[in-house]
Scaffold this motif. Sequence first.
Motif, PDB file in Angstrom:
ATOM      1  N   VAL A  54     -35.234   0.807 -15.794  1.00 56.33           N
ATOM      2  CA  VAL A  54     -36.630   0.864 -16.239  1.00 56.33           C
ATOM      3  C   VAL A  54     -37.503   1.514 -15.163  1.00 56.33           C
ATOM      4  O   VAL A  54     -38.343   2.361 -15.456  1.00 56.33           O
ATOM      5  CB  VAL A  54     -37.158  -0.541 -16.614  1.00 56.33           C
ATOM      6  N   MET A  55     -37.277   1.140 -13.911  1.00 51.96           N
ATOM      7  CA  MET A  55     -38.065   1.719 -12.820  1.00 51.96           C
ATOM      8  C   MET A  55     -37.852   3.234 -12.730  1.00 51.96           C
ATOM      9  O   MET A  55     -38.806   3.993 -12.579  1.00 51.96           O
ATOM     10  CB  MET A  55     -37.702   1.040 -11.501  1.00 51.96           C
ATOM     11  N   VAL A  56     -36.598   3.674 -12.840  1.00 48.15           N
ATOM     12  CA  VAL A  56     -36.307   5.111 -12.751  1.00 48.15           C
ATOM     13  C   VAL A  56     -36.893   5.847 -13.952  1.00 48.15           C
ATOM     14  O   VAL A  56     -37.500   6.913 -13.806  1.00 48.15           O
ATOM     15  CB  VAL A  56     -34.786   5.356 -12.631  1.00 48.15           C
ATOM     16  N   LEU A  57     -36.735   5.277 -15.149  1.00 46.79           N
ATOM     17  CA  LEU A  57     -37.242   5.942 -16.349  1.00 46.79           C
ATOM     18  C   LEU A  57     -38.764   5.895 -16.444  1.00 46.79           C
ATOM     19  O   LEU A  57     -39.352   6.599 -17.271  1.00 46.79           O
ATOM     20  CB  LEU A  57     -36.607   5.329 -17.606  1.00 46.79           C
ATOM     21  N   LEU A  83     -27.648   0.738 -20.538  1.00 53.86           N
ATOM     22  CA  LEU A  83     -28.429   1.624 -21.409  1.00 53.86           C
ATOM     23  C   LEU A  83     -28.291   1.216 -22.871  1.00 53.86           C
ATOM     24  O   LEU A  83     -29.280   1.210 -23.612  1.00 53.86           O
ATOM     25  CB  LEU A  83     -27.990   3.077 -21.222  1.00 53.86           C
ATOM     26  N   ARG A  84     -27.082   0.847 -23.298  1.00 53.23           N
ATOM     27  CA  ARG A  84     -26.887   0.395 -24.681  1.00 53.23           C
ATOM     28  C   ARG A  84     -27.703  -0.859 -24.970  1.00 53.23           C
ATOM     29  O   ARG A  84     -28.316  -0.982 -26.030  1.00 53.23           O
ATOM     30  CB  ARG A  84     -25.409   0.114 -24.955  1.00 53.23           C
ATOM     31  N   GLY A  85     -27.692  -1.792 -24.022  1.00 55.07           N
ATOM     32  CA  GLY A  85     -28.468  -3.019 -24.197  1.00 55.07           C
ATOM     33  C   GLY A  85     -29.959  -2.748 -24.264  1.00 55.07           C
ATOM     34  O   GLY A  85     -30.665  -3.303 -25.109  1.00 55.07           O
ATOM     35  N   LEU A  86     -30.440  -1.886 -23.385  1.00 50.96           N
ATOM     36  CA  LEU A  86     -31.859  -1.533 -23.393  1.00 50.96           C
ATOM     37  C   LEU A  86     -32.238  -0.794 -24.668  1.00 50.96           C
ATOM     38  O   LEU A  86     -33.325  -0.997 -25.219  1.00 50.96           O
ATOM     39  CB  LEU A  86     -32.190  -0.681 -22.165  1.00 50.96           C
ATOM     40  N   LEU A  91     -36.102  -0.916 -25.792  1.00 49.14           N
ATOM     41  CA  LEU A  91     -36.817  -0.557 -24.572  1.00 49.14           C
ATOM     42  C   LEU A  91     -36.559   0.887 -24.145  1.00 49.14           C
ATOM     43  O   LEU A  91     -37.376   1.487 -23.439  1.00 49.14           O
ATOM     44  CB  LEU A  91     -36.421  -1.508 -23.441  1.00 49.14           C
ATOM     45  N   VAL A  92     -35.434   1.436 -24.572  1.00 49.12           N
ATOM     46  CA  VAL A  92     -35.036   2.799 -24.194  1.00 49.12           C
ATOM     47  C   VAL A  92     -34.618   3.538 -25.460  1.00 49.12           C
ATOM     48  O   VAL A  92     -33.994   2.970 -26.352  1.00 49.12           O
ATOM     49  CB  VAL A  92     -33.862   2.762 -23.183  1.00 49.12           C
ATOM     50  N   ARG A 113     -42.239   1.076 -21.966  1.00 49.08           N
ATOM     51  CA  ARG A 113     -43.339   1.424 -21.061  1.00 49.08           C
ATOM     52  C   ARG A 113     -44.232   0.219 -20.793  1.00 49.08           C
ATOM     53  O   ARG A 113     -44.796   0.093 -19.710  1.00 49.08           O
ATOM     54  CB  ARG A 113     -44.139   2.601 -21.615  1.00 49.08           C
ATOM     55  N   SER A 114     -44.324  -0.697 -21.759  1.00 49.62           N
ATOM     56  CA  SER A 114     -45.148  -1.898 -21.549  1.00 49.62           C
ATOM     57  C   SER A 114     -44.520  -2.836 -20.519  1.00 49.62           C
ATOM     58  O   SER A 114     -45.184  -3.725 -19.999  1.00 49.62           O
ATOM     59  CB  SER A 114     -45.371  -2.642 -22.872  1.00 49.62           C
ATOM     60  N   LEU A 115     -43.250  -2.620 -20.197  1.00 40.70           N
ATOM     61  CA  LEU A 115     -42.545  -3.436 -19.206  1.00 40.70           C
ATOM     62  C   LEU A 115     -42.736  -2.899 -17.782  1.00 40.70           C
ATOM     63  O   LEU A 115     -42.457  -3.592 -16.814  1.00 40.70           O
ATOM     64  CB  LEU A 115     -41.059  -3.480 -19.573  1.00 40.70           C
ATOM     65  N   ARG A 116     -43.246  -1.683 -17.655  1.00 41.99           N
ATOM     66  CA  ARG A 116     -43.401  -1.072 -16.333  1.00 41.99           C
ATOM     67  C   ARG A 116     -44.266  -1.905 -15.391  1.00 41.99           C
ATOM     68  O   ARG A 116     -43.910  -2.106 -14.231  1.00 41.99           O
ATOM     69  CB  ARG A 116     -44.000   0.333 -16.440  1.00 41.99           C
ATOM     70  N   GLU A 117     -45.406  -2.368 -15.865  1.00 43.57           N
ATOM     71  CA  GLU A 117     -46.324  -3.099 -14.984  1.00 43.57           C
ATOM     72  C   GLU A 117     -45.729  -4.418 -14.502  1.00 43.57           C
ATOM     73  O   GLU A 117     -45.786  -4.704 -13.306  1.00 43.57           O
ATOM     74  CB  GLU A 117     -47.674  -3.324 -15.683  1.00 43.57           C
ATOM     75  N   PRO A 118     -45.137  -5.250 -15.379  1.00 44.40           N
ATOM     76  CA  PRO A 118     -44.500  -6.473 -14.866  1.00 44.40           C
ATOM     77  C   PRO A 118     -43.363  -6.177 -13.889  1.00 44.40           C
ATOM     78  O   PRO A 118     -43.210  -6.882 -12.890  1.00 44.40           O
ATOM     79  CB  PRO A 118     -43.974  -7.171 -16.122  1.00 44.40           C
ATOM     80  N   VAL A 119     -42.577  -5.149 -14.133  1.00 45.31           N
ATOM     81  CA  VAL A 119     -41.481  -4.798 -13.225  1.00 45.31           C
ATOM     82  C   VAL A 119     -42.050  -4.339 -11.886  1.00 45.31           C
ATOM     83  O   VAL A 119     -41.565  -4.736 -10.821  1.00 45.31           O
ATOM     84  CB  VAL A 119     -40.571  -3.709 -13.846  1.00 45.31           C
TER      85      VAL A 119
END
Length: 147
Positions: A54-57, A83-86, A91-92, A113-119
Amino acid sequence: MDAPQERKNLILGHSDVPAPEPIGEGPPDIQLAGCRNVTPVLNRVGDKWSMLIVMVLSAGPRRFNELKRVIDGISQRMLTLSLRGLERDGLVSRTVTPTIPPRVDYELTELGRSLREPVRALGEWSIAHIACIRAAQARYDAAHDPE
């Protein structure tokens, strides 16, 4: 370099863990069912590799081999599974361009993208507190050393 880390899943209902105290409204059995429904999501977003992906993407779409190069220590198999799970969790997204050889790009969905800020917040918290955590680990290890 650290040894590869196993994937660990949270499992509710362990016999040594007391039942959670009711939180919010509704009967406790309904609340516990809500916790059980959230467990798979927490397993995904709490997974080391998924969070690194998620951080890289967050910077934009990447191809599989780009992800593998950037994420130090991840195996091809673990990257594929993550990646399959995401993708399964929405999420991906995976886009295949029909070229020779086929081009496959991965990018965060709107939900991802909504997960970016919490991560990002968790990463910043980790960086800010790593010295305290390492000191606590050293104290614990010294107190529990079998020697």
